[in-house]
Design a protein around this motif. Sequence first.
Motif, short mmCIF file in Angstrom:
data_model
loop_
_atom_site.label_atom_id
_atom_site.label_comp_id
_atom_site.label_asym_id
_atom_site.label_seq_id
_atom_site.Cartn_x
_atom_site.Cartn_y
_atom_site.Cartn_z
N TYR A 19 0.74 -0.98 -0.01
CA TYR A 19 -0.28 0.14 -0.13
C TYR A 19 0.51 1.40 0.14
CZ TYR A 19 -3.47 3.19 2.03
OH TYR A 19 -3.97 4.83 1.83
N ALA A 20 1.16 1.43 -1.35
CA ALA A 20 2.34 2.41 -1.37
C ALA A 20 1.80 3.35 -2.49
CB ALA A 20 3.60 1.95 -1.10
N LEU A 21 2.52 4.95 -2.48
CA LEU A 21 2.50 5.13 -3.44
C LEU A 21 3.85 4.81 -4.65
CD1 LEU A 21 1.98 9.15 -2.50
CD2 LEU A 21 -0.06 7.73 -3.82
N LEU A 22 2.79 4.57 -6.12
CA LEU A 22 4.16 4.52 -6.53
C LEU A 22 4.17 4.80 -8.41
CD1 LEU A 22 3.78 0.44 -5.77
CD2 LEU A 22 5.50 1.55 -5.02
N PRO A 23 4.74 4.92 -9.16
CA PRO A 23 4.54 5.29 -10.50
C PRO A 23 3.52 4.46 -11.90
CG PRO A 23 6.81 4.63 -10.57
CD PRO A 23 6.32 4.41 -8.82
N ASN A 24 2.61 4.63 -12.02
CA ASN A 24 1.20 3.52 -12.66
C ASN A 24 2.31 3.43 -13.84
OD1 ASN A 24 -0.89 2.87 -13.61
ND2 ASN A 24 -0.99 4.58 -15.35
N GLU A 25 1.87 2.00 -14.41
CA GLU A 25 2.68 1.35 -15.01
C GLU A 25 2.13 0.90 -16.24
OE1 GLU A 25 5.26 -1.79 -13.64
OE2 GLU A 25 6.60 -0.40 -12.36
N ASP A 26 1.01 1.30 -16.79
CA ASP A 26 0.12 1.14 -17.98
C ASP A 26 1.20 1.26 -18.91
OD1 ASP A 26 -2.11 0.22 -20.01
OD2 ASP A 26 -2.37 2.46 -19.27
N PRO A 27 1.26 0.03 -19.92
CA PRO A 27 2.23 -0.57 -21.01
C PRO A 27 1.19 -0.03 -22.47
CG PRO A 27 1.47 -2.58 -20.09
CD PRO A 27 0.57 -1.20 -19.38
N GLN A 28 0.04 0.58 -22.19
CA GLN A 28 -0.56 1.36 -22.95
C GLN A 28 -0.12 2.53 -23.19
OE1 GLN A 28 -4.68 0.04 -23.26
NE2 GLN A 28 -4.69 -1.62 -23.93
N ASN A 29 0.23 3.29 -22.31
CA ASN A 29 0.96 4.74 -21.81
C ASN A 29 1.75 4.28 -21.05
OD1 ASN A 29 0.49 7.79 -21.66
ND2 ASN A 29 -0.69 7.97 -20.90
#
Length: 476
Positions: A364-374
Amino acid sequence: MLSRRFVRSRLAAWVGALFATFAPSMVSHAGGHPNIVSQFLVPLIIWRTLELRVPGKAIRNGLMLAGLLVWQAFINLEILFMTAVGLGVFCVVMAVVRRKQHRGESLAFLRGLAVAGVVALGVLAYPLSVQFFGPQSYQGLTLYVRNFGSDLGAFVAYSSRSAAGNADVAARLAQNPAEQNSFFGWGLVILFLGLIIWMRRTAVVVTLGAVAILFAAMSLGPKITLNGVNTGVSGLWSILHHLPILDSAVPTRWALAIAPVIAIVLALGCQRAADLIKAQPQSRGPVRVAMITAVAMALVPLAPTPLETVKMDAVPEFVTAGTWKQYVDDDHTVVTLPLPDSSYSDPLRWSAYTGQDMRIAGAYALLPNEDPQNPQDRTATFAPPWRPTSGLITSIKQGNPTPTINDTRREMTLADLRFWKAGVVVLTPQTHDIEILRTFSDLVGFRPTWTGGVWMWDVRNLVDDPDAEVTADSAG
């Protein structure tokens, strides 16, 4: 700080200090955000910032302020940022108002501020660079969180943890019980505005009032809501929340910074009443009754009620006895069912118990989004990327039906275990644990072992062998 720097009356100081300490926003955050309610440095930062204007002490005052800024940065940067904004606005306005009578103050202030800035930034340069540009750094919160504004109706309502509060009303006006930042109630709002009008000839009081209104406007978010209804009116935050740094702030928390402002005004108001009684002894009775009545009507309904608590489940013997060490190394982690998140944080406590030596999957942490499409989207998420197996287990725990387990789901589970570098998978007794146990056993092809208070699947062979497969036959 109030009694030594703002008012002479100890009683006036106590009125302000008690409100600042037990303001509804402080009590609500005490239920889950200890770093936010740890604001013991804020009064000292305010004091030492104002002391920068003393001529001939730029180095001493600057170094003292720098030390406080560095200390607060390692407690909570959000509180430090809001404090800096409030002090910045206050000091700029006061510098303009007092420019003719106290010309030397501004120069002394700027010298001391330069010392504090250089020292604080020098010490914090590395940690801040890691936070904003290092591994797993993110760039702003999601638009969903940036829309977490205070409801306009909340300012005159009472929080769920106030004596006059109503849990249903508070739930309708706030995002969650830990974010009841702007619940001041009608009595305090009227008293605060009345004190501003009563002491309107004092520049300090009027400036404090302006700072409070500014923070209130910023806390409303991009779109203003009233009693749970979106009015469609754009707020001040709609202009600001796209800016760097500001895009990482939760707008409703700007209302947090109103509490110390109100506390100072309350103290100043009580001091003005005390001075009036001394200057006009014949009015002692009416003034005292009026002030006590007004303060009581404003603050008594805000008296905090006990925080809701629940007894935590004990850390399982699997962790306390060190059994996990047989399965965890630089290449393997513990995978819990379900994976830890904001609604199931027990595994985070287990890891903390081991000094974080026990590496776990999920967070449960603030992490960068890892969206392969973006791939360019690095806004913050509150958990690691979604995986099919974690989604399935969470769904089962929520009481949803278990879908049919086929070879495709087994292949996805195997891929997830390898993604997590799983060494062992554990399940503790909890809601729908039997359904979770049966489902996961079907996914990996074998039954768990009960040891140290957990059901345990040793999956190292599945993860380490690139040719390993799980089929319906092996799951039999």
